[in-house]
Design a protein around this motif. Structure first.
Motif, short mmCIF file in Angstrom:
data_model
loop_
_atom_site.label_atom_id
_atom_site.label_comp_id
_atom_site.label_asym_id
_atom_site.label_seq_id
_atom_site.Cartn_x
_atom_site.Cartn_y
_atom_site.Cartn_z
N ASP A 132 27.42 -26.79 26.45
CA ASP A 132 27.63 -28.18 26.88
C ASP A 132 28.47 -28.95 25.89
O ASP A 132 28.41 -28.73 24.67
CB ASP A 132 26.27 -28.88 27.05
CG ASP A 132 26.43 -30.29 27.59
OD1 ASP A 132 27.17 -30.47 28.56
OD2 ASP A 132 25.81 -31.20 27.01
N GLU A 181 32.33 -25.51 27.90
CA GLU A 181 32.83 -26.13 29.13
C GLU A 181 34.00 -27.07 28.82
O GLU A 181 34.22 -27.47 27.68
CB GLU A 181 31.70 -26.92 29.83
CG GLU A 181 31.23 -28.13 29.07
CD GLU A 181 30.30 -29.01 29.89
OE1 GLU A 181 30.35 -28.95 31.12
OE2 GLU A 181 29.54 -29.80 29.28
N ARG A 195 29.43 -27.10 32.96
CA ARG A 195 28.04 -26.70 32.80
C ARG A 195 27.14 -27.36 33.82
O ARG A 195 26.10 -26.80 34.22
CB ARG A 195 27.58 -27.05 31.38
CG ARG A 195 26.20 -26.47 31.02
CD ARG A 195 25.57 -27.20 29.89
NE ARG A 195 25.29 -28.58 30.26
CZ ARG A 195 24.19 -28.94 30.92
NH1 ARG A 195 23.28 -28.06 31.26
NH2 ARG A 195 24.00 -30.22 31.23
N PRO A 205 25.38 -23.53 34.82
CA PRO A 205 25.11 -23.45 33.39
C PRO A 205 25.26 -22.04 32.80
O PRO A 205 25.39 -21.90 31.59
CB PRO A 205 23.68 -23.94 33.28
CG PRO A 205 23.08 -23.61 34.61
CD PRO A 205 24.17 -23.75 35.62
#
Length: 778
Positions: free
Chosen positions: A141, A54, A108, A112
């Motif tokens: 993440d 991300e 995220r 996700p």
């Protein structure tokens, strides 16, 4: 191997497991369909788990992975197609080699993972060589969120002097990053402000006491807690929260008097319950821990008392007993204060109480006179001569100047007439003889007043008992009704008598009964004393005759046991009755009454008969007179010719004939149709005048009555009972005609009422009414 290093991998496998199962099932289904077109011996996708990081910003697409079929011979004959979430916009695929690229920045925390589908087809035939399969691209993440304290600021309370390590409160922060990957969401707590009094556990955020603290020194602390992610590593984000910690009170301080010595004063005139003064003990604690009780120790507790004001926690000293300046001028008392609620943990530090000395001075005042006794009891014999001594009261001035005293009686007027007092020496004497039988006790109030200060007055009660003297002779308690039968035998008991005496006897009353001397020799009765204050009356002969003597009067002597003894003569009346053995009291009383009137039974019957005859004669006269008072019109009812009908409602005058139309009654030929009768609730009074002519034709009258009777019988609105019908039928054949004004051709306007003015002042109002009516008409 480090457990924390394997933890993200395990979480990823758990999340990918459902999707892997669904992908396999879906692939199996698509494979079955593809076998209808192309028959292959070996097939399969070759790819690795795909991840996209991300928050990546790049002008060029970022490579994240590759999809590959085992049938791909790298000759460009296969074409890869990508469909699903974000396909073509966020994610693109190289149709020749199956490489996947991300073209946009991902977040995220918003999404996700993405679910996509891949398919490989033959460019020449456009037929699938690999079934459409589903796969997931997981967003990896990065640490892009700060920790947050969602419940702050915090407030906690802990008792003062709590031991080290006591838990105060737990604070918790949250982090939006992925806790299953890396250390982005792993928080570490630390204390920025609050040392050295508090500490915090790094991993749990539990704040604990680091030392014992006294609320009386400081009762509130502000603690700042910091939470860092990345386990506190460089570059980590952090957040802080404030925790206000209040120390609650415990009873760890004893009360202390503000002064070791108090000085107070009280007047000797102060009544019981007067507030002498106040003492106060301080307690550093608060609430119920500062509640205390005051008490007085020593011998002075019977003169003074102390109570606790629960609101101000003051000790209020009250006067429990009146003080006398001349007797004692100073008092020294010891006041004690103790906590109501004591914490046993701190008893080793000393008793939770304190003491102080209170010196009280008695102030002199001009006091009223003081009697030697509050109540005096005196005795005197009844009948004592006027001016006899009853007793003496004494009062003195308690002050040093010893003012002279003046005495007086303050009571009702009757008692003033019975007693008097010497205003100088307090001697009480009688003003008239006393009678114990009227009042055996007399209560009077004597006042003593200072001659130099008349406002100073005191009172004393004097109770005077009148002692008994035997001055009342005994007597019968009631009137005795005594009867004796004509057939009584000698020695028969006919009555038991007793006596009462108004005097009081210390040894109890004892009465002696006997027959008077003048009646002893020739009496037909005797009296026997029963020695129990009763006596029996007996006959001394057999047989009595009423014709000879109806009443016997026995004089009975009754003597008491007083000193000197008194005797009275009481007469007992014995009535002779017409009976054998048992006496009928009612019949005997009746005979005695007739005897007293001098009448026999036959004479009484004759008198009653005469009275009855006179009563019947009187009723007959009254009945005859009532019949003579009948109305003079009763004999001529059938000759009445006209009735006047009055109603409660107001009509329009003489011309209004709607309520009662009698025009039909004036015709000889009576033709009527049936009409329902109106309900008239008005009370109808009929007044008739006597006709001067011959009555109506009998045939017409009979026809009129028959029609009215038929109308009443057929009317469904009438009540189901008989009623009296009244008709104004003048009949026919009258030469005079009708006298009713309803048929008159003249009006009130054509008539002159000027003659009413000549009738005098009694008709002045009537003349004015008709004159004004005439003027309005004109």
């Amino acid at each position: 191997m480090n457990f924390f290093a394997l933890l993200p991998l395990m979480m990823m496998l758990v999340q990918l497991w459902p999707y892997s199962l669904s992908t396999q099932n879906h692939s199996a289904q698509n494979t079955d369909l593809s076998f209808l077109a192309v028959r292959r011996v070996k097939r399969g996708w070759l790819w690795e788990p795909l991840f996209a990081t991300e928050e990546q910003i790049s002008l060029d697409p970022v490579y994240i992975g590759q999809l590959k079929s085992d049938l791909d011979k790298q000759d460009g004959n296969l074409k890869y197609i990508l469909t699903g979430e974000g396909a073509g916009s966020i994610f693109v695929i190289d149709e020749y080699n199956g490489k996947i690229y991300v073209t946009q920045k991902l977040d995220r925390e918003k999404k996700p993972f993405y679910s996509l589908k891949a398919q490989a087809i033959n460019r020449s035939t456009q037929l699938p060589v690999e079934p459409e399969s589903e796969f997931i691209i997981k967003v990896r993440d990065v640490n892009d969120h700060e920790p947050q304290f969602l419940d702050g600021p915090y407030v906690a309370t802990v008792p003062e002097m709590s031991p080290e390590g006591t838990s105060v409160i737990q604070v918790t922060a949250t982090d939006g990053d992925d806790p299953s990957y890396g250390n982005s969401a792993r928080l570490l707590y630390s204390l920025i402000q609050g040392q050295p009094y508090f500490s915090v556990e790094p991993k749990t955020g539990v704040i604990r006491m680091a030392s014992q603290m006294d609320r009386e020194t400081k009762d509130q602390y502000l603690v700042i807690i910091q939470a860092k992610d990345m386990v506190g590593q460089p570059g980590a984000f952090s957040a802080t929260a404030t925790v206000t910690i209040n120390l609650s009170d415990i009873n760890d301080n004893p009360p202390k008097f503000q002064q070791r010595l108090y000085h107070m004063s009280v007047s000797e005139e102060a009544p019981v319950g007067t507030t002498v003064g106040k003492v106060f003990a301080e307690d550093s604690d608060i609430g119920e821990n500062a509640a205390m009780n005051y008490s007085i120790e020593g011998d002075s507790s019977h003169v003074f008392d102390i109570i606790t004001n629960n609101e101000t926690q003051e000790g209020i000293i009250l006067l429990k007993k009146t003080v006398d300046y001349e007797s004692k001028r100073r008092y020294s008392i010891q006041a004690k204060v103790v906590n109501k609620y004591i914490d046993e943990r701190f008893l080793k530090e000393g008793p939770f109480e304190d003491k102080t000395i209170v010196k009280i001075s008695v102030e002199d005042a001009d006091e009223p006179p003081v009697f030697t006794s509050e109540n005096y009891v005196m005795k005197i014999f009844e009948g004592a001569m006027s001016g006899s001594l009853v007793g003496n009261v004494t009062a003195r001035d308690p002050d040093d100047d010893d003012s002279p005293i003046r005495y007086s009686i303050v009571q009702s007027m009757p008692l003033k007439r019975l007693f008097s007092i010497n205003e100088h020496d307090g001697t009480i004497i009688t003003t008239k003889p006393l009678d114990r039988e009227i009042a055996s006790w007399h209560n009077i109030t004597v006042t003593a007043t200072e001659t130099r200060n008349p406002e100073k007055i005191s009172e004393a009660n004097v109770y005077i008992q009148v002692l008994d003297v035997n001055d009342n002779a005994p007597e019968f308690p009631k009137y005795y009704e005594t009867f004796v039968c004509e057939n009584a035998v000698s020695g028969q008991l006919i009555k038991t008598i007793s006596a009462v005496d108004q005097d009081d006897s210390a040894d109890g009353h004892h009465f002696y009964f006997s027959l008077a001397q003048e009646a002893t020799n020739h009496s037909h009765f005797s009296v026997k004393d029963n020695q129990d204050n009763t006596a029996g009356v007996f006959t001394t002969k057999s047989g009595f005759r009423r014709q000879e003597q109806f009443f016997f009067y026995l004089p009975i002597l009754i003597q008491d046991n007083g000193t000197p003894p008194l005797t009275s003569t009481n007469t007992l009346t014995v009535t002779v009755c017409d009976c054998d053995t048992e006496v009928n009291s009612f019949y005997c009383r009746y005979g005695a009454f007739m005897y007293s009137l001098g009448l026999s039974t036959e004479a009484l019957v004759a008198v009653l008969a005469c009275i009855l005859i006179l009563l019947v004669f009187f009723l007959a006269i009254v009945t005859i007179r009532q019949q003579q008072k009948k109305s003079p019109f009763s004999e001529k009812t059938e000759e009445f010719r006209e009735n006047i009908v009055s109603y409660n409602d107001e009509g329009g005058g003489e011309e209004d004939t709607e309520a009662f139309d009698i025009s039909a009654l004036r015709t000889r030929t009576v033709m009527r149709t049936h009409k329902p009768r109106r309900k008239v609730t008005s009370e109808i009074h009929s007044f008739y005048r006597q006709s001067l002519q011959v009555g109506p034709d009998s045939a017409i009258f009979r026809q009129f009555i028959s029609e009215k009777l038929e109308e009443a019988n057929t009317d469904p609105t009438v009540p189901p009972y008989d009623s009296l019908q009244t008709y104004a039928f003048e009949g026919t054949g009258s030469l005079a005609g009708s006298l009713s004004s309803l048929g008159s051709n003249m009006s009130d306007v054509d008539q002159s009422y000027n003659y009413l003015a000549d009738w005098g002042p009694h008709f002045e109002q009537l003349a004015g009414m008709y004159t004004s009516h005439r003027s309005v008409g004109d």
